[in-house]
Structures are given as structure tokens and as C-alpha cells.
Design a protein around this motif. Structure first.
Motif, PDB file in Angstrom:
ATOM      1  N   ASP A 127      -1.458 -14.366  -7.594  1.00  0.00           N
ATOM      2  CA  ASP A 127      -2.869 -13.916  -7.429  1.00  0.00           C
ATOM      3  C   ASP A 127      -3.116 -13.590  -5.733  1.00  0.00           C
ATOM      4  O   ASP A 127      -4.144 -13.503  -5.308  1.00  0.00           O
ATOM      5  CB  ASP A 127      -3.666 -15.406  -7.445  1.00  0.00           C
ATOM      6  CG  ASP A 127      -3.967 -15.814  -9.176  1.00  0.00           C
ATOM      7  OD1 ASP A 127      -3.788 -14.862  -9.646  1.00  0.00           O
ATOM      8  OD2 ASP A 127      -4.208 -16.904  -9.562  1.00  0.00           O
ATOM      9  N   ASP A 128      -1.962 -13.969  -5.171  1.00  0.00           N
ATOM     10  CA  ASP A 128      -2.388 -13.588  -3.660  1.00  0.00           C
ATOM     11  C   ASP A 128      -1.609 -12.160  -3.508  1.00  0.00           C
ATOM     12  O   ASP A 128      -1.916 -11.494  -2.172  1.00  0.00           O
ATOM     13  CB  ASP A 128      -1.012 -14.302  -2.803  1.00  0.00           C
ATOM     14  CG  ASP A 128      -1.443 -15.866  -2.740  1.00  0.00           C
ATOM     15  OD1 ASP A 128      -2.846 -16.151  -2.578  1.00  0.00           O
ATOM     16  OD2 ASP A 128      -0.715 -16.729  -2.433  1.00  0.00           O
ATOM     17  N   ILE A 129      -1.418 -11.416  -4.253  1.00  0.00           N
ATOM     18  CA  ILE A 129      -0.603 -10.146  -4.397  1.00  0.00           C
ATOM     19  C   ILE A 129      -1.441  -9.102  -4.806  1.00  0.00           C
ATOM     20  O   ILE A 129      -2.120  -9.355  -6.016  1.00  0.00           O
ATOM     21  CB  ILE A 129       0.569 -10.166  -4.723  1.00  0.00           C
ATOM     22  CG1 ILE A 129       1.701 -11.094  -4.134  1.00  0.00           C
ATOM     23  CG2 ILE A 129       1.290  -8.884  -4.830  1.00  0.00           C
ATOM     24  CD1 ILE A 129       3.045 -11.426  -4.796  1.00  0.00           C
ATOM     25  N   SER A 130      -1.514  -7.822  -4.106  1.00  0.00           N
ATOM     26  CA  SER A 130      -2.105  -6.744  -4.909  1.00  0.00           C
ATOM     27  C   SER A 130      -1.360  -5.289  -4.517  1.00  0.00           C
ATOM     28  O   SER A 130      -0.444  -5.592  -3.478  1.00  0.00           O
ATOM     29  CB  SER A 130      -3.622  -6.287  -4.712  1.00  0.00           C
ATOM     30  OG  SER A 130      -3.841  -6.160  -3.178  1.00  0.00           O
ATOM     31  N   SER A 169      -0.573  -4.506 -14.306  1.00  0.00           N
ATOM     32  CA  SER A 169      -1.540  -3.500 -13.882  1.00  0.00           C
ATOM     33  C   SER A 169      -2.793  -4.125 -13.455  1.00  0.00           C
ATOM     34  O   SER A 169      -3.683  -3.666 -12.574  1.00  0.00           O
ATOM     35  CB  SER A 169      -2.023  -2.727 -15.143  1.00  0.00           C
ATOM     36  OG  SER A 169      -2.609  -3.631 -16.339  1.00  0.00           O
ATOM     37  N   SER A 170      -2.963  -5.539 -13.608  1.00  0.00           N
ATOM     38  CA  SER A 170      -3.898  -6.396 -12.938  1.00  0.00           C
ATOM     39  C   SER A 170      -4.058  -6.393 -11.464  1.00  0.00           C
ATOM     40  O   SER A 170      -5.110  -6.660 -10.946  1.00  0.00           O
ATOM     41  CB  SER A 170      -4.182  -7.673 -13.545  1.00  0.00           C
ATOM     42  OG  SER A 170      -2.850  -8.315 -13.238  1.00  0.00           O
ATOM     43  N   ILE A 171      -2.805  -6.055 -11.069  1.00  0.00           N
ATOM     44  CA  ILE A 171      -2.862  -6.281  -9.378  1.00  0.00           C
ATOM     45  C   ILE A 171      -2.858  -5.038  -8.592  1.00  0.00           C
ATOM     46  O   ILE A 171      -2.753  -4.856  -7.627  1.00  0.00           O
ATOM     47  CB  ILE A 171      -1.278  -6.774  -8.955  1.00  0.00           C
ATOM     48  CG1 ILE A 171      -0.192  -6.036  -9.356  1.00  0.00           C
ATOM     49  CG2 ILE A 171      -1.050  -8.351  -9.836  1.00  0.00           C
ATOM     50  CD1 ILE A 171       1.073  -6.753  -8.528  1.00  0.00           C
ATOM     51  N   VAL A 172      -2.922  -3.903  -9.563  1.00  0.00           N
ATOM     52  CA  VAL A 172      -3.268  -2.627  -8.816  1.00  0.00           C
ATOM     53  C   VAL A 172      -4.547  -2.312  -8.493  1.00  0.00           C
ATOM     54  O   VAL A 172      -5.742  -2.239  -9.421  1.00  0.00           O
ATOM     55  CB  VAL A 172      -2.759  -1.441 -10.045  1.00  0.00           C
ATOM     56  CG1 VAL A 172      -3.030  -0.102  -9.294  1.00  0.00           C
ATOM     57  CG2 VAL A 172      -1.291  -1.448 -10.080  1.00  0.00           C
ATOM     58  N   ILE A 173      -4.901  -1.776  -7.496  1.00  0.00           N
ATOM     59  CA  ILE A 173      -6.330  -1.526  -6.821  1.00  0.00           C
ATOM     60  C   ILE A 173      -6.040   0.013  -6.635  1.00  0.00           C
ATOM     61  O   ILE A 173      -5.208   0.491  -5.519  1.00  0.00           O
ATOM     62  CB  ILE A 173      -6.626  -2.327  -5.587  1.00  0.00           C
ATOM     63  CG1 ILE A 173      -6.867  -3.722  -5.925  1.00  0.00           C
ATOM     64  CG2 ILE A 173      -8.037  -1.659  -5.062  1.00  0.00           C
ATOM     65  CD1 ILE A 173      -7.180  -4.565  -4.915  1.00  0.00           C
ATOM     66  N   LEU A 188       1.063  -1.342   0.024  1.00  0.00           N
ATOM     67  CA  LEU A 188      -0.150   0.041   0.132  1.00  0.00           C
ATOM     68  C   LEU A 188       0.732   1.159   0.016  1.00  0.00           C
ATOM     69  O   LEU A 188       1.639   1.587   0.799  1.00  0.00           O
ATOM     70  CB  LEU A 188      -1.005   0.249   1.092  1.00  0.00           C
ATOM     71  CG  LEU A 188      -1.768   1.269   1.415  1.00  0.00           C
ATOM     72  CD1 LEU A 188      -2.801   1.410   0.365  1.00  0.00           C
ATOM     73  CD2 LEU A 188      -2.290   1.298   2.852  1.00  0.00           C
ATOM     74  N   PHE A 189       0.339   2.198  -0.801  1.00  0.00           N
ATOM     75  CA  PHE A 189       1.178   3.478  -0.743  1.00  0.00           C
ATOM     76  C   PHE A 189      -0.080   4.347  -0.836  1.00  0.00           C
ATOM     77  O   PHE A 189      -0.967   4.468  -1.694  1.00  0.00           O
ATOM     78  CB  PHE A 189       1.934   3.853  -1.987  1.00  0.00           C
ATOM     79  CG  PHE A 189       2.679   5.304  -1.960  1.00  0.00           C
ATOM     80  CD1 PHE A 189       3.524   5.623  -0.963  1.00  0.00           C
ATOM     81  CD2 PHE A 189       2.143   6.079  -3.048  1.00  0.00           C
ATOM     82  CE1 PHE A 189       4.119   6.744  -1.092  1.00  0.00           C
ATOM     83  CE2 PHE A 189       2.759   7.424  -2.819  1.00  0.00           C
ATOM     84  CZ  PHE A 189       3.643   7.791  -1.765  1.00  0.00           C
TER      85      PHE A 189
END
Length: 465
Positions: A301-304, A325-329, A270-271
Motif C-alpha cells: 500500500d506504500d508503493i506505486s 496493475s493496481s499500483i500503476v499510475i 517513476l519512468f
């Protein structure tokens, strides 16, 4: 003791720069016989957002207004008000042109506050270079207009209401007009104790050469009568003559704002905050994650990678370089209260800065929030100067630091650290935090206020003798 605090960034304005002197004032007032008046410019909290860009209040800082004896917020003059209006109109137009190319306005509205998960490989749309250049020029003009007008309004008020009734005057940059006002007060009342505070680097190498040289001369020309100069990091170079007195007074955290740290449901980074148009560059983080995936040391799949702030498109661009980019929320802009909750529930917190000849970073304002969150930290340091101070001290906060100036060695250190935390989370459901609690405690605003009080009294008493 009567103190006049001259600061634009102060409670209740929801900006990271507002925290420093709001919290120092809180603990000075609580513990010592001191009366603190604030002199600032009026903020646009109540303006119709359709006509003008409003500034937001921080509800946590708003509570601390009770510690000020008097809060003086002055109106801008006519010309400055007109220019500010048109500047913010331009900024709003520029903002609307920046968007994720595959995320519609309806989806953004629908997901506001919950975060938007972006699709793999899609590139966002960015401002054109010429728009940035125009915006930077407008910002420069705006700062000059506001500096002149703020100085005029403050001095007009002080001449009318008395500038000789204070024992101490504190001016804090940015913006720079606060020091001009304090300088005038000092020339009027020579026995007043003047603290010129710098919570940011003033002269740094990202400026144009002419502006850089002008700022190098600032301290010599305008701070000669200051009794003490405070620097938020001891590596900040103000190009002071040797006879100037400067002191390292860091930012800190208010332990009363700490939220409970909870086990992360996902192995998420998280930033929260600004990316300064990509100068805070998390590309090496995505490189580390991609390499760990390829080496079968983590499951993607465990990571965001979660982000809260106004620069979501920038972090997506960084992730896209590594097809991540798929792991960015992207949570968008959140209140500081909600941001603190996010920090307490993630797995690993992120910091970034750049270390160069003239920019010597220490802990940013976010780092002190992170101290309260009690989570491990990954610091990404850009720049061409190795062995930054954060690199040397990040272990004291239970973290690791990558340096662009030493990519091979520090990349492996970051990857090993992430894998270690990932394995701990997989086996126990939680991460590992090993930090120096005595070191962290030194950044409590209560202790910082004690240091400032002792410094003022020792130097004032020394002068009187």
C-alpha cells in the motif's frame, strides 16, 4: 567560426533527440566566438489537429533558439507532404485502437494530467500483430520518402544560398539524410571541417538481416571524408575502418534546467518515456516488488509505479503478470517541464534498455535528466549479454542494475536496494542518495561543449600546419 548544424531533431521540437545539439550549441555560443546556423525541415506545430497530427514544442528548448544566428526550416516537397499526411492519419487510427479496456474515454479525459490508477488484474487491449507489421512497413517507406525529399530540399537551398560560407558542418543521425547533405557539402568545399554525429545506434541486431547488412556498410561508403565521427556511446559499433577517427561525445544535462529535489510523499517509482513496444521491459521490477511483499519486507500500500508517456498500456501489461496493475499510475503524455517536476518529487527513478551483441547501451537521454533530479535509480537491463556498461557504472549514479543475462544474482541486488531505500523512507521520510558528483559533473553540457570546441580547434589547426 561559422558552423552549419544539419539536424531534424532540434529546438523547439519536443523530442528527447532535440536536446543534444540545442544544448551543445547554447554553450558553444555562450563561451566562444562562433556563429551557428541551423538547417532543418519544417515541423507541423501549427497544423489543425483535426486534419493532421501536430508536433509539440518544448517551452524549455524554445528559449534556447536565441543562441542560433539563423534558423532555416524548409518545407517538404509535394509528394513527401502527401505521404506524411496519410501516414499520420493511419497512425492516429492505430492509436485509437489502443486503450485500457476498463478505462472509458470519459475517464481518460477527466483524469488527463492527473494520472489514472488502474484496477488489479485487468488486462489492456493491444494492437494486433498484423497492424504492427503494416505500421512498421509504412514507417520504413515514410523514412525513405523523407530521406530523399529532405536531402533534395536542403541541397537545393544550399546551392541557391551558398554552401561555401561555413568553416564547420555538423550532421547528426537520426535521420540519416543529414549525413548525405553534409557529404555533398564536403565534396563541394574540401577544407570544411565535417563532424558526422551518431546520437543513436545505426546498425543493430533488431533489424532485419538485409537492412542490418546495408547499414553495416554505411560508414565505409559515405563517411570516408568526415573529419570526425561522434558517437553518443563509445560501445556503438559503426563498423568503421581502422583509419577512421571517432570520438565518444555523450549526451548530457543542462544544469540551468534542474528542479528542486523534494521528499517523496509515497514510495513511488517513476519512468518517463517510450517503452519501444515492450523492449524496455519492467517486468523484473514488478517481480522484485511482488517478492518483497511476499517476504514481508515492504507494504504494497506504500508503493506505486508511476509512468508518463504514450505506452501506459504496455506497463500495465507488465504489472499484470505479477498481479500488480493496481499500483500503476499512468500520467499519459506530459511536457518535459512537467516531467522534470515529477522526477524531482519521486522516490526512485527507473531506466530500462537491452544489451546484446550489437546494441551496447550507455546512459539514455532520460538518465541525464535523472542526474539533475538527484534521486536513486533502478535500471532494468534486458538482453543476453551480461555485465553491461550501465551495470558497471550505475553505482556512480547512486543506483542498481538488474540484468536478464544474470537474473538470480542481480534480482537479489535489486531487492536489497529497494528494501534499503524503503526502510530509509519509512524512518526518515526520504531516500538515500550516494553517488559520485565528479562523475555526474562530467556530463554537464557546458563541459561537453568545451570538449567539442577543443577537439575542433586542435584538429583544424593540425591540418593547417
Amino acid at each position: 567560426m561559422k558552423v552549419l548544424l544539419i539536424s531534424y531533431f532540434i529546438a523547439p521540437l519536443s523530442k528527447i533527440g532535440s536536446i543534444r545539439w540545442t544544448k551543445i550549441s547554447k554553450y558553444l555560443k555562450r563561451k566562444y566566438d562562433v556563429k551557428i546556423d541551423v538547417l532543418t525541415m519544417k515541423k507541423d506545430f501549427d497544423i489543425n489537429p483535426k486534419l493532421y497530427t501536430i508536433e509539440k514544442k518544448d517551452i524549455l528548448l524554445e528559449r534556447d533558439l536565441a543562441y542560433f544566428n539563423k534558423y532555416i526550416a524548409l518545407d517538404y516537397g509535394l509528394m513527401a507532404s502527401i505521404y506524411r499526411y496519410f501516414f499520420y492519419q493511419f497512425r492516429e487510427i492505430a492509436k485509437k485502437r489502443k486503450s485500457h479496456d476498463h478505462v472509458t474515454k470519459e475517464i481518460i479525459a477527466e483524469n488527463k494530467g492527473r494520472g489514472i490508477k488502474l484496477d488489479r488484474g485487468l488486462e489492456p487491449v493491444y494492437e494486433k500483430k498484423q497492424n504492427r507489421s503494416l505500421r512498421n512497413k509504412l514507417i520504413e517507406i515514410k523514412e525513405r520518402v523523407e530521406t530523399k525529399d529532405s536531402k533534395t530540399q536542403c541541397l537545393r537551398y544550399l546551392k541557391k544560398n551558398g554552401m561555401d560560407k561555413y568553416d564547420v558542418v555538423i550532421s547528426t543521425y537520426s535521420p540519416i539524410w543529414t549525413h548525405f547533405v553534409a557529404k555533398k557539402i564536403k565534396s563541394f568545399k574540401r577544407d570544411i571541417y565535417w563532424i558526422a554525429d551518431f546520437r543513436d545506434q545505426y546498425a543493430f541486431d533488431l533489424l532485419e538481416q538485409k537492412e542490418f547488412e546495408r547499414r553495416k556498410e554505411f560508414a565505409c561508403r559515405h563517411l570516408g571524408n568526415a573529419d570526425a565521427i561522434f558517437k553518443v556511446a563509445d560501445d556503438i559499433n559503426l563498423f568503421l575502418p581502422k583509419n577512421f577517427s571517432d570520438h565518444f561525445i555523450p549526451n548530457g544535462y543542462d544544469p540551468e534546467e534542474a528542479v528542486k529535489s523534494v521528499e517523496p510523499r509515497k514510495f513511488n517509482f517513476l519512468f518517463t518515456g517510450s517503452l519501444y513496444e515492450g523492449k524496455r521491459d519492467f517486468s523484473p521490477l514488478f517481480q522484485a516488488i511482488k517478492e518483497l511483499e511476499r517476504e514481508k519486507r515492504v507494504l504494497i500500500d506504500d508503493i506505486s509505479v508511476d509512468y508518463a508517456g504514450a505506452d501506459g498500456a504496455e506497463i500495465v501489461k507488465m504489472a499484470s503478470k505479477w498481479n500488480l496493475s493496481s499500483i500503476v499510475i499512468d500520467y499519459g503524455g506530459l511536457s518535459r517541464k512537467d516531467t522534470l517536476k515529477l522526477q524531482g518529487s519521486c522516490a526512485i527513478l527507473l531506466l530500462a534498455d537491452w544489451n546484446t551483441k550489437y546494441n551496447k547501451p550507455f546512459w539514455s537521454g532520460k538518465a541525464y535528466e535523472y542526474m539533475m533530479a538527484k534521486k536513486p535509480i533502478v535500471f532494468i537491463m534486458s538482453g543476453d549479454v551480461p555485465y553491461s556498461r550501465p551495470y558497471k557504472e550505475i553505482h556512480l549514479l547512486g543506483g542498481v542494475c538488474y540484468e536478464e543475462a544474470r537474473p538470480e544474482k542481480t534480482m537479489e541486488e535489486v531487492k536489497d536496494f529497494i528494501e534499503m531505500q524503503y526502510r530509509a523512507w519509512k524512518h526518515t521520510g526520504n531516500i538515500i542518495l550516494s553517488r559520485n558528483e565528479d562523475y555526474v559533473a562530467e556530463f554537464s553540457y557546458e563541459k561537453i561543449a568545451d570538449k567539442i570546441w577543443n577537439l575542433i580547434n586542435s584538429q583544424k589547426n593540425g591540418k593547417e600546419k
